[in-house]
Design a protein around this motif. Sequence first.
Motif, PDB file in Angstrom:
ATOM      1  N   THR A  49     -15.631 -68.820  12.613  1.00 50.55           N
ATOM      2  CA  THR A  49     -17.086 -68.815  12.448  1.00 50.55           C
ATOM      3  C   THR A  49     -17.594 -70.025  11.675  1.00 50.55           C
ATOM      4  N   ALA A  53     -20.449 -72.530  13.119  1.00 48.04           N
ATOM      5  CA  ALA A  53     -21.672 -72.795  12.371  1.00 48.04           C
ATOM      6  C   ALA A  53     -21.854 -74.298  12.141  1.00 48.04           C
ATOM      7  N   VAL A 131     -18.702 -75.273   5.616  1.00 46.05           N
ATOM      8  CA  VAL A 131     -19.441 -75.647   6.832  1.00 46.05           C
ATOM      9  C   VAL A 131     -19.909 -77.091   6.740  1.00 46.05           C
ATOM     10  N   ALA A 267     -24.060 -67.678   7.687  1.00 45.77           N
ATOM     11  CA  ALA A 267     -23.181 -68.287   8.682  1.00 45.77           C
ATOM     12  C   ALA A 267     -23.139 -67.498   9.983  1.00 45.77           C
ATOM     13  N   LEU A 270     -26.333 -68.255  11.844  1.00 52.45           N
ATOM     14  CA  LEU A 270     -26.338 -69.640  12.322  1.00 52.45           C
ATOM     15  C   LEU A 270     -25.362 -69.812  13.482  1.00 52.45           C
ATOM     16  N   ALA A 271     -24.208 -69.130  13.419  1.00 58.56           N
ATOM     17  CA  ALA A 271     -23.258 -69.198  14.533  1.00 58.56           C
ATOM     18  C   ALA A 271     -23.865 -68.589  15.794  1.00 58.56           C
ATOM     19  N   GLN A 274     -26.329 -70.942  17.271  1.00 51.76           N
ATOM     20  CA  GLN A 274     -25.698 -72.022  18.026  1.00 51.76           C
ATOM     21  C   GLN A 274     -25.479 -71.608  19.476  1.00 51.76           C
TER      22      GLN A 274
END
Length: 443
Positions: A49, A53, A131, A267, A270-271, A274
């Motif tokens: 992950t 991210a 990250v 995270a 945000l992942a 994406q």
Amino acid sequence: MDNSAPVERPSARALDRRILALALPTFATLVSEPLLLLVDSAVVGRLGTPELAALALCSNVLNVLVGLSIFLAYSTTGTVARRLGAGDRLAALSGGLDGLVLAIGVGVVLALGLELALPFVVGLYGVEPEVAALATTYLRIAALGLPSVLVLLAGTGVLRGLQDARTPLVVVVAANLVNIVLNITLVHGVGLGIAGSALGTLIAQTAAAVTVLVVVVRRARAAGAVVAVRPAGVLTVARTGGWLVVRTALLQAAVTTNTLVAAGLGAVTLAAHQVVGGLWTLLAFALDAVAIAGQALIGSALGSGDVALGRALTRRMLGWGVVSGVAFGLALVVARPAYTGLFTADPAVARLVGTVVIVVALQVPLAGVVYVLDGILIGAGDARYLALAGLVSLALYLPVALVVRHLGAGLVWVWASYAVFMAARAVTLGLRARGNAWIRVGA
């Protein structure tokens, strides 16, 4: 008595053939790039992950820089198409060469600037140290590919202006297939991790740029153009693209706001962002096929002075924008079980993606109309209005996005708020297209 025969207008079927002759190969070219990004997400996502991210952050940074440079493709497409429509192939290709020179210069400047400013740029996102470190590693390598990406943009714009959509299709698809093989090999086979993904992309981008550059230079020489740096011509391209840079900067500001709001939610969010952002980009590129066909066809029609043909093409392309938007939106929802687990081994990320894509799918038909209107006005050279419309749309969207961030409302509301931006663009561009102020004929 006027014995001249009336001008026969093309039938709807004939217009559709002209549109699809450019739109279909352009569609295949455009979707290959976001499909590659989705493959990258799947390859990198299997690392973990934090890596996924980090890729989300890197994708946003690179998309902003490349997006700001998209005028290299759009302005060359319109300029080459207008001059070709006016019957001057030599001037068309000379202008295309000027665009390539500008692309090389801008690409070098952006690459150096990103390398120097990396700590500051990554720090803007406020992500966890792990990250941030992964994102810095990726961007150190990816920055070197910016000159190649911009040359590819400008060269593709020249070819589309010549109404050649097949050559960019062959080059880009071949480069992306090579990229996929390289990324899988370097990331997992060699064990380079996220750096392997950046390196594979760099190699493929460079090969594609060199190929397109060779093709355009050969055609320019065949037309009698002098292959040389012409400062006056380069400045003309830069001035022509100025308003497009402003327009694109405003669009990128909206996309970056979307990512910044998501970045503040952790995270996992945000992942998931994406993946959803990659799917949105795929759909946007697919819908842009008709818009880019519009740039070439409207530019050519107005260059030849045929306003009626330009209006007829506009109506047909808007129809295709609606149809494709509805079809792609439905496909996004129906195919959810097939793709939500492909990009990550984290079930929390997969579940969130499955929920958010429903909100995204509802916006796709509207996007189909917006992108076509955008392409038509770019082809007509109405960049100043596009910039002003982008400013109005962003001003309406930002307060909504800030409220969502303040409330920490979650990724569903992050993407729901983006509909405000799309709706504002639809209204501002639609009002412009209904009038006559955007119609200017001649080379």
